[in-house]
Design an enzyme around this catalytic site. Structure first.
Site, PDB file in Angstrom:
ATOM      1  N   GLY A   6      -6.727  55.935 -11.528  1.00 54.21           N
ATOM      2  CA  GLY A   6      -5.716  56.335 -10.562  1.00 54.21           C
ATOM      3  C   GLY A   6      -5.416  57.819 -10.592  1.00 54.21           C
ATOM      4  O   GLY A   6      -5.819  58.551 -11.506  1.00 54.21           O
ATOM      5  N   ARG A  43     -17.634  55.593  -0.048  1.00 53.18           N
ATOM      6  CA  ARG A  43     -17.759  55.423   1.406  1.00 53.18           C
ATOM      7  C   ARG A  43     -18.624  56.506   2.052  1.00 53.18           C
ATOM      8  O   ARG A  43     -19.074  56.357   3.178  1.00 53.18           O
ATOM      9  CB  ARG A  43     -16.373  55.407   2.042  1.00 53.18           C
ATOM     10  CG  ARG A  43     -15.671  54.071   1.928  1.00 53.18           C
ATOM     11  CD  ARG A  43     -14.301  54.114   2.562  1.00 53.18           C
ATOM     12  NE  ARG A  43     -13.326  54.773   1.690  1.00 53.18           N
ATOM     13  CZ  ARG A  43     -12.066  55.015   2.044  1.00 53.18           C
ATOM     14  NH1 ARG A  43     -11.629  54.684   3.249  1.00 53.18           N
ATOM     15  NH2 ARG A  43     -11.232  55.597   1.196  1.00 53.18           N
ATOM     16  N   GLU A  74       2.270  52.687  -1.071  1.00 56.14           N
ATOM     17  CA  GLU A  74       0.900  52.582  -0.558  1.00 56.14           C
ATOM     18  C   GLU A  74       0.792  51.424   0.422  1.00 56.14           C
ATOM     19  O   GLU A  74       1.572  50.464   0.386  1.00 56.14           O
ATOM     20  CB  GLU A  74      -0.078  52.386  -1.723  1.00 56.14           C
ATOM     21  CG  GLU A  74      -0.121  53.544  -2.716  1.00 56.14           C
ATOM     22  CD  GLU A  74      -0.557  54.846  -2.090  1.00 56.14           C
ATOM     23  OE1 GLU A  74      -1.426  54.819  -1.211  1.00 56.14           O
ATOM     24  OE2 GLU A  74      -0.010  55.899  -2.475  1.00 56.14           O
TER      25      GLU A  74
END
Length: 461
Positions: free
Chosen positions: A77, A16, A154
């Site tokens: 992860g 991003r 989450e």
């Protein structure tokens, strides 16, 4: 003997950010964001730090330098990332802090308070949390009716009711080291992302009867991660505000902190004043009783006491006591301005020493030169230092006077108490106490204007 350790996660690419540079290397107040985190961990007193790298690992390792690294070749992860540190820390006794390299706003005081709370609680793990108005996209802290931490869920895995919870996970955890690596071996990737989540370790330990604790920070801003340029700008603003506040508490006047930009490594003496538009970068050191700005940009500059700099750019330069620079001066690398010297408007200095009390007041270029003390350099003076292949040096002795619009063609040496007549081009050395004149004798041609106008009229016909 038990120790304190830190695992810093820096393996993800951070797409991003939309950058060719690794996310954790984007700078905040002059330092990569991960360096802020590492410096905070060092100041807090952690014995060892292991950085987990993966994507663009060479960039991170080259920039951060000598550290303990572990490589996560495939990003599966956060828990999977911490597993990469098992060979280095798995057998250690003590406490391990797990944090991300993109959380540079966390304060030393917060980590110290978290350590104290963890030790006082007797917990196996403590998670740093905050209560925020808008928790969208963040992991929620699930507690029981007594307030005990049960687990972290989450956003993508949370129920509608769980999404209403405002206490969020910071992704900063403090574990008993042995229990951390034990729990990592018990979790799976049965979730929406198909990844191994570090927060799942909390539920493993709780099920085994261990206490799970949470420490809530009083400043939710500091646990904010940085995923894009907008969040980077917010982090810059927060840390810049802290830096300015520290300097002001130490006796520096900052007229408008929001319009003043100070890097983390800058040193400023008491009773100095920073005016709006001042930018201080790198290893800049400002002495006491200085006045910097408005609109002064200093990079790796040493400024002694009582200096005045305004509307100027200085890089890798030294300015001694009580000198003045500007407005609109440009001091390039290896410019050294002596005590009480004056560098005025539209003057450029490069790789040159300007002696104590000397003046270069207007519209001049002094490069590759040694100018003595008490020298007056007239308007429009140029040291002609470059022959197209090599740079050459100009030396001017003490108490000399260089007239306006003079060219000093290097290599050339002018002695002490030398005078150079205005408009001269000096190519030969000048002895002490001499007057150098190097220009054509003036000739006045009477009636020239009338003759010129006549020729112009004839040309127009």
């Amino acid at each position: 003997m038990a120790g304190t350790f830190a695992v810093v996660l820096a393996a993800g690419m951070g797409t991003r950010m939309k950058s060719k540079k690794h996310k954790v290397l984007h700078e905040i107040c002059g330092k990569p964001m991960i360096q802020h985190m590492l410096d905070t961990l060092t100041a807090t007193g952690f014995d060892r730090k292991v950085i987990i790298v993966g994507a663009l690992k060479e960039q991170v390792m080259d920039r951060i330098g000598e550290q303990e690294y572990a490589v996560q070749a495939e990003q599966l992860g956060t828990a999977h990332a911490v597993m990469m540190a098992q060979d280095k820390l798995g057998q250690e006794e003590g406490l391990t802090l797990v944090c991300a390299g993109d959380t540079p706003i966390i304060r030393q005081e917060t980590l110290q308070a978290m350590l104290r709370a963890h030790e006082a609680s007797g917990a196996a793990v403590t998670v740093l949390t905050a209560v925020v108005d808008n928790p969208f996209g963040l992991g929620r802290i699930i507690r029981d009716e007594a307030g005990n931490v049960l687990r972290i869920v989450e956003e993508k895995d949370a129920s509608d009711e769980e999404r209403k919870i405002q206490e969020i996970n910071s992704s900063v955890f403090l574990y008993d080291n042995q229990l951390l690596f034990h729990a990592l071996g018990q979790i799976d990737n049965n979730n929406a992302q198909g990844e191994y989540y570090l927060p799942d370790c909390l539920e493993v330990l709780r099920r085994e009867g261990h206490k799970v604790n949470a420490y809530v920070t009083d400043d939710p801003r500091e646990i904010q991660g940085i995923n894009d340029r907008a969040q980077l700008a917010i982090a810059n603003e927060i840390i810049r505000e802290r830096i300015a506040l520290t300097h002001m508490k130490n006796g520096v006047t900052i007229v408008d902190p929001k319009a003043t930009y100070i890097d983390a490594g800058v040193v400023i003496g008491a009773d100095s004043v920073l005016l709006p538009g001042t930018v201080l970068e790198g290893t800049t050191v400002i002495g006491e009783d200085c006045k910097i700005g408005p609109n002064a940009h200093l990079v790796n500059v040493t400024v002694q006491d009582g200096v005045r700099i305004q509307h100027s750019v200085l890089t890798d330069a030294v300015v001694e006591n009580s000198a003045t620079v500007g407005p609109y001066a440009y001091l390039r690398p290896k410019a050294h301005i002596g005590a009480g010297a004056k560098i005025g408007d539209f003057v450029e200095i490069k790789n040159a020493v300007i002696g104590a009390g000397s003046k270069v007041s207007h519209l001049s270029y002094i490069g590759d030169a040694e100018i003595g003390s008490g020298v007056n350099v007239g308007c429009g003076t140029i040291t002609v230092n470059y022959d197209g292949v090599n740079k050459h040096k100009t030396i001017v002795g003490d108490d000399s006077f260089i007239g306006c619009n003079s060219n000093l063609v290097a290599p050339v040496t002018l002695g002490k108490k030398v005078y150079v007549a205005a408009g001269s081009t000096i190519t030969d050395d000048v002895p002490d106490g001499a007057l150098a004149i190097a220009r054509e004798r003036q000739v006045n041609k009477a009636g020239y204007t009338d003759k010129l106008e006549a020729r112009l009229k004839e040309h127009k016909r």
